[in-house]
Scaffold this active site. Structure first.
Site, PDB file in Angstrom:
ATOM      1  N   GLY A 208      67.826 -22.727 -11.900  1.00  0.00           N
ATOM      2  CA  GLY A 208      69.096 -22.119 -12.338  1.00  0.00           C
ATOM      3  C   GLY A 208      69.180 -20.678 -11.855  1.00  0.00           C
ATOM      4  O   GLY A 208      68.171 -19.970 -11.863  1.00  0.00           O
TER       5      GLY A 208
ATOM      6  N   ARG B 298      68.180 -27.580  -7.066  1.00  0.00           N
ATOM      7  CA  ARG B 298      67.061 -28.327  -7.626  1.00  0.00           C
ATOM      8  C   ARG B 298      66.754 -29.410  -6.601  1.00  0.00           C
ATOM      9  O   ARG B 298      67.658 -30.059  -6.086  1.00  0.00           O
ATOM     10  CB  ARG B 298      67.402 -28.876  -9.004  1.00  0.00           C
ATOM     11  CG  ARG B 298      67.657 -27.718  -9.990  1.00  0.00           C
ATOM     12  CD  ARG B 298      67.621 -28.129 -11.443  1.00  0.00           C
ATOM     13  NE  ARG B 298      67.561 -26.959 -12.316  1.00  0.00           N
ATOM     14  CZ  ARG B 298      68.602 -26.439 -12.975  1.00  0.00           C
ATOM     15  NH1 ARG B 298      69.790 -26.972 -12.849  1.00  0.00           N
ATOM     16  NH2 ARG B 298      68.443 -25.394 -13.746  1.00  0.00           N
TER      17      ARG B 298
ATOM     18  N   ASP C  19      59.351 -21.862 -14.323  1.00  0.00           N
ATOM     19  CA  ASP C  19      58.090 -22.626 -14.282  1.00  0.00           C
ATOM     20  C   ASP C  19      58.088 -23.745 -13.243  1.00  0.00           C
ATOM     21  O   ASP C  19      57.103 -23.950 -12.545  1.00  0.00           O
ATOM     22  CB  ASP C  19      57.822 -23.259 -15.657  1.00  0.00           C
ATOM     23  CG  ASP C  19      57.285 -22.242 -16.654  1.00  0.00           C
ATOM     24  OD1 ASP C  19      56.855 -21.161 -16.205  1.00  0.00           O
ATOM     25  OD2 ASP C  19      57.307 -22.526 -17.861  1.00  0.00           O
TER      26      ASP C  19
ATOM     27  N   THR D  45      65.129 -16.179 -14.803  1.00  0.00           N
ATOM     28  CA  THR D  45      65.835 -17.127 -15.689  1.00  0.00           C
ATOM     29  C   THR D  45      66.415 -16.372 -16.875  1.00  0.00           C
ATOM     30  O   THR D  45      65.781 -15.443 -17.390  1.00  0.00           O
ATOM     31  CB  THR D  45      64.914 -18.248 -16.200  1.00  0.00           C
ATOM     32  OG1 THR D  45      65.605 -18.950 -17.254  1.00  0.00           O
ATOM     33  CG2 THR D  45      63.597 -17.767 -16.781  1.00  0.00           C
TER      34      THR D  45
ATOM     35  N   ASP E 130      66.669 -17.589 -19.720  1.00  0.00           N
ATOM     36  CA  ASP E 130      66.138 -18.184 -20.958  1.00  0.00           C
ATOM     37  C   ASP E 130      64.988 -17.414 -21.625  1.00  0.00           C
ATOM     38  O   ASP E 130      64.662 -17.677 -22.776  1.00  0.00           O
ATOM     39  CB  ASP E 130      65.664 -19.622 -20.701  1.00  0.00           C
ATOM     40  CG  ASP E 130      66.757 -20.520 -20.161  1.00  0.00           C
ATOM     41  OD1 ASP E 130      67.937 -20.244 -20.443  1.00  0.00           O
ATOM     42  OD2 ASP E 130      66.438 -21.491 -19.445  1.00  0.00           O
TER      43      ASP E 130
ATOM     44  N   ASP F 204      61.964 -17.861 -21.248  1.00  0.00           N
ATOM     45  CA  ASP F 204      61.033 -18.870 -21.761  1.00  0.00           C
ATOM     46  C   ASP F 204      59.772 -19.017 -20.905  1.00  0.00           C
ATOM     47  O   ASP F 204      59.136 -20.071 -20.909  1.00  0.00           O
ATOM     48  CB  ASP F 204      61.754 -20.228 -21.884  1.00  0.00           C
ATOM     49  CG  ASP F 204      62.281 -20.723 -20.536  1.00  0.00           C
ATOM     50  OD1 ASP F 204      62.306 -19.938 -19.576  1.00  0.00           O
ATOM     51  OD2 ASP F 204      62.660 -21.904 -20.449  1.00  0.00           O
TER      52      ASP F 204
ATOM     53  N   ARG G 103      67.973 -23.480 -22.829  1.00  0.00           N
ATOM     54  CA  ARG G 103      67.239 -24.733 -22.584  1.00  0.00           C
ATOM     55  C   ARG G 103      66.518 -25.161 -23.866  1.00  0.00           C
ATOM     56  O   ARG G 103      67.185 -25.361 -24.866  1.00  0.00           O
ATOM     57  CB  ARG G 103      66.252 -24.569 -21.428  1.00  0.00           C
ATOM     58  CG  ARG G 103      65.935 -25.921 -20.744  1.00  0.00           C
ATOM     59  CD  ARG G 103      65.033 -25.744 -19.552  1.00  0.00           C
ATOM     60  NE  ARG G 103      65.691 -25.146 -18.438  1.00  0.00           N
ATOM     61  CZ  ARG G 103      66.216 -25.820 -17.426  1.00  0.00           C
ATOM     62  NH1 ARG G 103      66.159 -27.134 -17.427  1.00  0.00           N
ATOM     63  NH2 ARG G 103      66.803 -25.211 -16.432  1.00  0.00           N
TER      64      ARG G 103
HETATM   65  P1  ADP Z   1      62.981 -23.615 -12.962  1.00  0.00           P
HETATM   66  O1  ADP Z   1      62.290 -23.103 -11.752  1.00  0.00           O
HETATM   67  O2  ADP Z   1      64.085 -22.725 -13.415  1.00  0.00           O
HETATM   68  O3  ADP Z   1      62.010 -24.010 -14.060  1.00  0.00           O
HETATM   69  P2  ADP Z   1      63.340 -26.437 -12.288  1.00  0.00           P
HETATM   70  O4  ADP Z   1      62.377 -26.942 -13.311  1.00  0.00           O
HETATM   71  O5  ADP Z   1      64.623 -27.172 -12.098  1.00  0.00           O
HETATM   72  O6  ADP Z   1      63.792 -24.939 -12.552  1.00  0.00           O
HETATM   73  O7  ADP Z   1      62.540 -26.396 -10.896  1.00  0.00           O
HETATM   74  C1  ADP Z   1      63.175 -25.882  -9.730  1.00  0.00           C
HETATM   75  C2  ADP Z   1      62.672 -26.638  -8.526  1.00  0.00           C
HETATM   76  O8  ADP Z   1      61.257 -26.419  -8.367  1.00  0.00           O
HETATM   77  C3  ADP Z   1      62.807 -28.166  -8.586  1.00  0.00           C
HETATM   78  O9  ADP Z   1      64.088 -28.612  -8.249  1.00  0.00           O
HETATM   79  C4  ADP Z   1      61.786 -28.611  -7.571  1.00  0.00           C
HETATM   80  O10 ADP Z   1      62.281 -28.459  -6.260  1.00  0.00           O
HETATM   81  C5  ADP Z   1      60.673 -27.573  -7.790  1.00  0.00           C
HETATM   82  N1  ADP Z   1      59.674 -28.166  -8.708  1.00  0.00           N
HETATM   83  C6  ADP Z   1      59.791 -28.390 -10.031  1.00  0.00           C
HETATM   84  N2  ADP Z   1      58.705 -29.004 -10.528  1.00  0.00           N
HETATM   85  C7  ADP Z   1      57.864 -29.181  -9.476  1.00  0.00           C
HETATM   86  C8  ADP Z   1      56.567 -29.781  -9.337  1.00  0.00           C
HETATM   87  N3  ADP Z   1      55.920 -30.310 -10.377  1.00  0.00           N
HETATM   88  N4  ADP Z   1      56.013 -29.759  -8.100  1.00  0.00           N
HETATM   89  C9  ADP Z   1      56.661 -29.219  -7.057  1.00  0.00           C
HETATM   90  N5  ADP Z   1      57.879 -28.659  -7.126  1.00  0.00           N
HETATM   91  C10 ADP Z   1      58.490 -28.634  -8.318  1.00  0.00           C
HETATM   92  O1  F6P Z   2      67.639 -22.318 -17.283  1.00  0.00           O
HETATM   93  C1  F6P Z   2      68.891 -21.715 -17.300  1.00  0.00           C
HETATM   94  C2  F6P Z   2      69.917 -22.621 -17.916  1.00  0.00           C
HETATM   95  O2  F6P Z   2      71.172 -21.957 -17.889  1.00  0.00           O
HETATM   96  C3  F6P Z   2      69.613 -23.104 -19.333  1.00  0.00           C
HETATM   97  O3  F6P Z   2      69.881 -22.124 -20.303  1.00  0.00           O
HETATM   98  C4  F6P Z   2      70.474 -24.333 -19.428  1.00  0.00           C
HETATM   99  O4  F6P Z   2      69.934 -25.255 -20.336  1.00  0.00           O
HETATM  100  C5  F6P Z   2      70.431 -24.884 -18.025  1.00  0.00           C
HETATM  101  O5  F6P Z   2      70.032 -23.818 -17.172  1.00  0.00           O
HETATM  102  C6  F6P Z   2      71.739 -25.435 -17.547  1.00  0.00           C
HETATM  103  O6  F6P Z   2      71.546 -25.994 -16.295  1.00  0.00           O
HETATM  104  P1  F6P Z   2      72.719 -26.449 -15.326  1.00  0.00           P
HETATM  105  O7  F6P Z   2      73.235 -25.209 -14.645  1.00  0.00           O
HETATM  106  O8  F6P Z   2      72.069 -27.383 -14.384  1.00  0.00           O
HETATM  107  O9  F6P Z   2      73.791 -27.059 -16.171  1.00  0.00           O
END
Ligand code: ADP
Ligand code: F6P
Length: 323
Positions: free
Chosen positions: A15, A76, A107, A129, A131, A133, A175
């Protein structure tokens, strides 16, 4: 011996968050000042796999520190969660002469960075982020802007809530975490704050609202974190239990946009600077954070294993000073 770094890539993933542009600017400018080349990777790991890679000069990040969103775009990417996708990503980095990457995200994005690091591409994560978090850091880029946006929106809802003597339930983002809700509830003088981390008692909240109503209070703001997953049920329940007309406002993505605050611009600049210092020194698989207002860095594996305890002290303050 540490690998010599000549060219770094920078990408934003997951995000978006206000302040990501300030972080990109700091990465690009710090790298250029140190004689490194910089490549911008568009749309996160998806853009890496699609080879959407551009050269970046100092002027490419002019006039972006004040802009919300991310000039690189974000995405993503499911393919990058698989070993094949990660291998392809590392090969593309080598093909473009990218020795290391700064990944701005949460994360999930660090897991991708960790995979690249294991495949020989040096990686440093930055916490981006709204959040708040991420366990290894006390601050995440975007949080301050998001809570200020939410607070200002609630101030507006409060005006109409007072005029009609209504109860307003405000759902905020976060989230699975209640950091935005907690901070915004305090700053808005909310009568109650409901977060996923703490149990809540609808009858007790309704009693508090009824007592405040009897004491001539005119507005009743209840902030609910989206992670509670019950905003509509809470709205209905409060109206039934109090007899006061109750409305739900879901703030949504408005919290993710807009001009970053000073705090976000400064934190993003400090963190971006540290990321390049680290990568230039040959460090890899680390994430930059903040502790006691100082910039720190932590091993990604350790960072991912950490748990962030909820701020129960702040939660108490929130509940005890508004009635
Ligand atoms: P955030 O980075 O905000 O936590 P996401 O969890 O959506 O957001 O992760 C962002 C991107 O990071 C994912 O779309 C994917 O490309 C990559 N990613 C997430 N988890 C993994 C994983 N376990 N191994 C490798 N890449 C990952
Ligand atoms: O992680 C940032 C965030 O805005 C969260 O607060 C929320 O749950 C989520 O992303 C929303 O994701 P999307 O933009 O995919 O609807």
């Amino acid at each position: 011996m540490a690998k010599e770094i000549k060219t770094i890539g920078v990408l934003t993933s997951g995000g978006d968050a206000p302040g990501m542009n300030a972080a990109i600017r700091a990465v690009v400018r710090t790298a250029i000042a140190r004689g490194l080349k910089v490549k911008g990777i568009k749309k996160g790991y998806q853009g890496l796999l699609n080879e959407e890679i551009i050269d970046m000069e100092a002027k490419d990040v002019s006039d972006i520190i004040q802009r919300g969103g991310t000039i690189l775009g974000t995405a993503r990417c499911l393919e990058f969660k698989e070993a094949e996708g990660q291998k392809k990503g590392a090969e593309i980095c080598r093909k473009h002469g990218i020795d290391g990457i700064v990944v701005i995200g949460g994360d999930g994005s660090y897991r991708g960075a960790q995979a690249l690091s294991r495949l020989g591409i040096n990686t440093i994560g930055l916490p981006g982020t709204i959040d708040l978090d991420i366990a290894c850091t006390e601050y995440t880029i975007g949080f301050d802007t998001a809570v200020n946006t939410a607070m200002q929106a609630i101030d507006k809802v409060k005006d109409t809530s007072s005029s009609h003597e209504r109860c307003s339930i405000i759902e905020v983002m976060g989230r699975n975490a209640g950091w935005i809700a907690l901070n915004v509830a305090i700053a808005s003088g909310a009568i109650a704050c409901i977060t996923p981390e703490m149990p809540y008692d609808m009858n007790a909240i309704a009693e508090k609202i009824k007592k405040a109503h009897e004491a001539q209070k005119e507005h009743f703001i209840v902030v609910v974190a989206e992670g509670v997953n019950n905003s509509e049920g809470i709205t209905k329940g409060i109206q039934e239990l109090t007899g006061i007309e109750t409305r739900l406002t879901v703030l949504g993505h408005v919290q993710r946009g807009g001009m970053p605050t000073l705090r976000d611009r400064v934190a993003a600049s400090q963190m971006g600077y540290r990321a390049v210092e680290l990568i230039d020194s040959g460090a890899t698989n680390r994430v930059v954070g903040m502790k006691d207002n100082k910039i720190i860095d932590v091993d990604i594996q350790e960072a991912l294993a950490m748990k962030k305890p909820f701020d129960t002290e702040l939660y108490r303050v929130c509940n005890e000073i508004t009635f």
